[in-house]
Design an enzyme around this catalytic site. Sequence first.
Site, PDB file in Angstrom:
ATOM      1  N   THR A  72      26.090 -29.134 -50.487  1.00 36.77           N
ATOM      2  CA  THR A  72      26.884 -30.333 -50.193  1.00 36.77           C
ATOM      3  C   THR A  72      27.107 -30.400 -48.690  1.00 36.77           C
ATOM      4  O   THR A  72      27.833 -29.576 -48.118  1.00 36.77           O
ATOM      5  CB  THR A  72      28.248 -30.296 -50.905  1.00 36.77           C
ATOM      6  OG1 THR A  72      28.041 -30.105 -52.300  1.00 36.77           O
ATOM      7  CG2 THR A  72      29.013 -31.587 -50.672  1.00 36.77           C
ATOM      8  N   LYS A 102      36.058 -28.606 -47.140  1.00 41.05           N
ATOM      9  CA  LYS A 102      34.906 -29.075 -46.342  1.00 41.05           C
ATOM     10  C   LYS A 102      34.433 -30.451 -46.847  1.00 41.05           C
ATOM     11  O   LYS A 102      34.161 -31.356 -46.066  1.00 41.05           O
ATOM     12  CB  LYS A 102      33.800 -28.012 -46.444  1.00 41.05           C
ATOM     13  CG  LYS A 102      32.436 -28.351 -45.897  1.00 41.05           C
ATOM     14  CD  LYS A 102      31.409 -28.712 -46.973  1.00 41.05           C
ATOM     15  CE  LYS A 102      31.138 -27.674 -48.012  1.00 41.05           C
ATOM     16  NZ  LYS A 102      30.222 -28.095 -49.071  1.00 41.05           N
ATOM     17  N   LYS A 149      27.590 -37.561 -53.257  1.00 43.95           N
ATOM     18  CA  LYS A 149      28.280 -36.311 -53.582  1.00 43.95           C
ATOM     19  C   LYS A 149      29.657 -36.261 -52.902  1.00 43.95           C
ATOM     20  O   LYS A 149      30.648 -35.820 -53.503  1.00 43.95           O
ATOM     21  CB  LYS A 149      27.397 -35.126 -53.142  1.00 43.95           C
ATOM     22  CG  LYS A 149      28.033 -33.767 -53.278  1.00 43.95           C
ATOM     23  CD  LYS A 149      28.378 -33.433 -54.714  1.00 43.95           C
ATOM     24  CE  LYS A 149      29.138 -32.114 -54.808  1.00 43.95           C
ATOM     25  NZ  LYS A 149      29.786 -31.921 -56.107  1.00 43.95           N
TER      26      LYS A 149
HETATM   27  N1  LIG Z   1      30.874 -23.748 -56.645  1.00 46.79           N
HETATM   28  C1  LIG Z   1      30.825 -24.998 -57.093  1.00 46.79           C
HETATM   29  O1  LIG Z   1      31.481 -25.350 -58.096  1.00 46.79           O
HETATM   30  C2  LIG Z   1      29.966 -26.029 -56.440  1.00 46.79           C
HETATM   31  C3  LIG Z   1      29.525 -25.897 -55.144  1.00 46.79           C
HETATM   32  N2  LIG Z   1      28.760 -26.898 -54.585  1.00 46.79           N
HETATM   33  C4  LIG Z   1      28.271 -26.774 -53.222  1.00 46.79           C
HETATM   34  O2  LIG Z   1      27.180 -25.851 -53.264  1.00 46.79           O
HETATM   35  C5  LIG Z   1      27.136 -25.073 -52.066  1.00 46.79           C
HETATM   36  C6  LIG Z   1      27.235 -23.598 -52.426  1.00 46.79           C
HETATM   37  O3  LIG Z   1      28.446 -23.381 -53.121  1.00 46.79           O
HETATM   38  P1  LIG Z   1      28.813 -21.963 -53.769  1.00 46.79           P
HETATM   39  O4  LIG Z   1      27.625 -21.356 -54.380  1.00 46.79           O
HETATM   40  O5  LIG Z   1      30.030 -22.219 -54.576  1.00 46.79           O
HETATM   41  O6  LIG Z   1      29.221 -21.169 -52.455  1.00 46.79           O
HETATM   42  P2  LIG Z   1      29.338 -19.610 -52.177  1.00 46.79           P
HETATM   43  O7  LIG Z   1      30.353 -19.493 -51.109  1.00 46.79           O
HETATM   44  O8  LIG Z   1      29.522 -18.855 -53.437  1.00 46.79           O
HETATM   45  O9  LIG Z   1      27.886 -19.247 -51.596  1.00 46.79           O
HETATM   46  C7  LIG Z   1      27.507 -19.678 -50.326  1.00 46.79           C
HETATM   47  C8  LIG Z   1      26.082 -19.264 -50.038  1.00 46.79           C
HETATM   48  O10 LIG Z   1      25.740 -19.702 -48.704  1.00 46.79           O
HETATM   49  C9  LIG Z   1      25.251 -18.566 -47.977  1.00 46.79           C
HETATM   50  N3  LIG Z   1      25.549 -18.727 -46.560  1.00 46.79           N
HETATM   51  C10 LIG Z   1      26.748 -18.981 -45.985  1.00 46.79           C
HETATM   52  N4  LIG Z   1      26.616 -19.079 -44.647  1.00 46.79           N
HETATM   53  C11 LIG Z   1      25.312 -18.863 -44.374  1.00 46.79           C
HETATM   54  C12 LIG Z   1      24.551 -18.858 -43.165  1.00 46.79           C
HETATM   55  N5  LIG Z   1      25.095 -19.093 -41.974  1.00 46.79           N
HETATM   56  N6  LIG Z   1      23.228 -18.620 -43.264  1.00 46.79           N
HETATM   57  C13 LIG Z   1      22.647 -18.407 -44.469  1.00 46.79           C
HETATM   58  N7  LIG Z   1      23.299 -18.393 -45.633  1.00 46.79           N
HETATM   59  C14 LIG Z   1      24.628 -18.637 -45.591  1.00 46.79           C
HETATM   60  C15 LIG Z   1      25.963 -17.370 -48.593  1.00 46.79           C
HETATM   61  O11 LIG Z   1      25.288 -16.176 -48.266  1.00 46.79           O
HETATM   62  P3  LIG Z   1      26.055 -14.748 -48.287  1.00 46.79           P
HETATM   63  O12 LIG Z   1      25.952 -14.260 -49.700  1.00 46.79           O
HETATM   64  O13 LIG Z   1      25.318 -13.922 -47.323  1.00 46.79           O
HETATM   65  O14 LIG Z   1      27.478 -15.005 -47.864  1.00 46.79           O
HETATM   66  C16 LIG Z   1      25.839 -17.741 -50.076  1.00 46.79           C
HETATM   67  O15 LIG Z   1      24.551 -17.503 -50.560  1.00 46.79           O
HETATM   68  C17 LIG Z   1      28.295 -25.596 -51.206  1.00 46.79           C
HETATM   69  O16 LIG Z   1      27.797 -26.582 -50.343  1.00 46.79           O
HETATM   70  C18 LIG Z   1      29.255 -26.211 -52.205  1.00 46.79           C
HETATM   71  O17 LIG Z   1      30.070 -27.197 -51.650  1.00 46.79           O
HETATM   72  C19 LIG Z   1      28.387 -28.014 -55.275  1.00 46.79           C
HETATM   73  C20 LIG Z   1      28.786 -28.162 -56.571  1.00 46.79           C
HETATM   74  C21 LIG Z   1      29.628 -27.219 -57.235  1.00 46.79           C
HETATM   75  O1  LIG Z   2      31.370 -29.669 -55.991  1.00 47.00           O
HETATM   76  C1  LIG Z   2      31.986 -29.268 -56.952  1.00 47.00           C
HETATM   77  C2  LIG Z   2      31.813 -29.761 -58.292  1.00 47.00           C
HETATM   78  O2  LIG Z   2      32.527 -29.287 -59.205  1.00 47.00           O
HETATM   79  O3  LIG Z   2      30.967 -30.650 -58.479  1.00 47.00           O
END
Ligand SMILES: NC(=O)C1=CN([C@@H]2O[C@H](COP(=O)(O)OP(=O)(O)OC[C@H]3O[C@@H](n4cnc5c(N)ncnc54)[C@H](OP(=O)(O)O)[C@@H]3O)[C@@H](O)[C@H]2O)C=CC1
Ligand SMILES: O=CC(=O)O
Length: 292
Positions: free
Chosen positions: A96, A239, A171
């Site tokens: 996102t 965010k 989104k």
């Molecule tokens: N959780 C949810 O319910 C939902 C989330 N989203 C969106 O999906 C995305 C991921 O969410 P989510 O999985 O929950 O987040 P997490 O915080 O669980 O995971 C984040 C991921 O991004 C990686 N990351 C962070 N910073 C960097 C960087 N500088 N370089 C490379 N990799 C990086 C992390 O790696 P590392 O393991 O090394 O920290 C990890 O793999 C977000 O944009 C979120 O808004 C969308 C729908 C639903």
């Molecule tokens: O981005 C979060 C979700 O629940 O969708």
Amino acid sequence: MAEVGFLGLGIMGKAMAMNLLRHGFKVTVWNRTLSRCDELVEHGASVGETPAAVIKKCKYTIAILSDPAAALSVVFDKDGILEEICGGKGYIDMSTVDADTSSKIGEAIASKGGYFLEAPVSGSKKPAEDGQLVILAAGEKALYEEALPAFDVLGKKSFFLGKVGNGAKMKLVVNMIMGSMVNAFSEGLVLADKSGLNPQTLLDVLDLGGIANPMFRMKGPTMIQNNYSPAFPLKHQQKDMRLALALGDENAVSMPVAAAANEAFKKARSVGLGDLDFSAVYEIFKVAGGST
Ligand SMILES: NC(=O)C1=CN([C@@H]2O[C@H](COP(=O)(O)OP(=O)(O)OC[C@H]3O[C@@H](n4cnc5c(N)ncnc54)[C@H](OP(=O)(O)O)[C@@H]3O)[C@@H](O)[C@H]2O)C=CC1
Ligand SMILES: O=CC(=O)O
């Protein structure tokens, strides 16, 4: 079946990559913290040492990363996607982010002859595990069609929304509404409690009426137990509010409700709740309402 690349094994990425493996896809994974790949390897994944190595190996690569800075970093930094993307290869960013970030990535990939699709998802940890996400894709239609077998595994419905930016905007609008809803819900729970009502009874009443929804149904019971085990981390919801408010600025849309919700999420982050579930914003209202 062609090898699919997968970058980012956080809450969402791990569940999504696991789903692809379960459905017979050959998957090569990468995560910044490489040890997070181990569990996927146990389920049959291969590991790429860098984003560039994954791109080199795979016909198309999916990423789902925390925020715009992370999304840009895996593309533009050393060992990033731009080093290996070329004609015939695709990159699908499901993070996102805002439309500008997505466009910047899309243009850079196109300049190397690659195909780009943004495809953020609606739905959280459980829908990701169950393959029930809603996919909001935009960009290269041919890549969308190529990825449909994977999207069919990851989601219950995919939308193709046209040009790059439209998926990101859709989104952000959805999550702006969700973030405002969880704030109103939190206020209501505190009001019920402080005025001598049973919050569980409020949940029962809400669930039978016209504003019943899966989010209240899922989060309500855990919120009244003060359980904020993260499905959607609060820092990511904040965010999304911030990026949605910027979209409102660009389009001169007044968003007082979303702005107030953003302040509550910021406050929650400032007191260390950022890594908990976004429903932990409830704690801010408890304090504001004087609840014990
Ligand atoms: N959780 C949810 O319910 C939902 C989330 N989203 C969106 O999906 C995305 C991921 O969410 P989510 O999985 O929950 O987040 P997490 O915080 O669980 O995971 C984040 C991921 O991004 C990686 N990351 C962070 N910073 C960097 C960087 N500088 N370089 C490379 N990799 C990086 C992390 O790696 P590392 O393991 O090394 O920290 C990890 O793999 C977000 O944009 C979120 O808004 C969308 C729908 C639903
Ligand atoms: O981005 C979060 C979700 O629940 O969708």
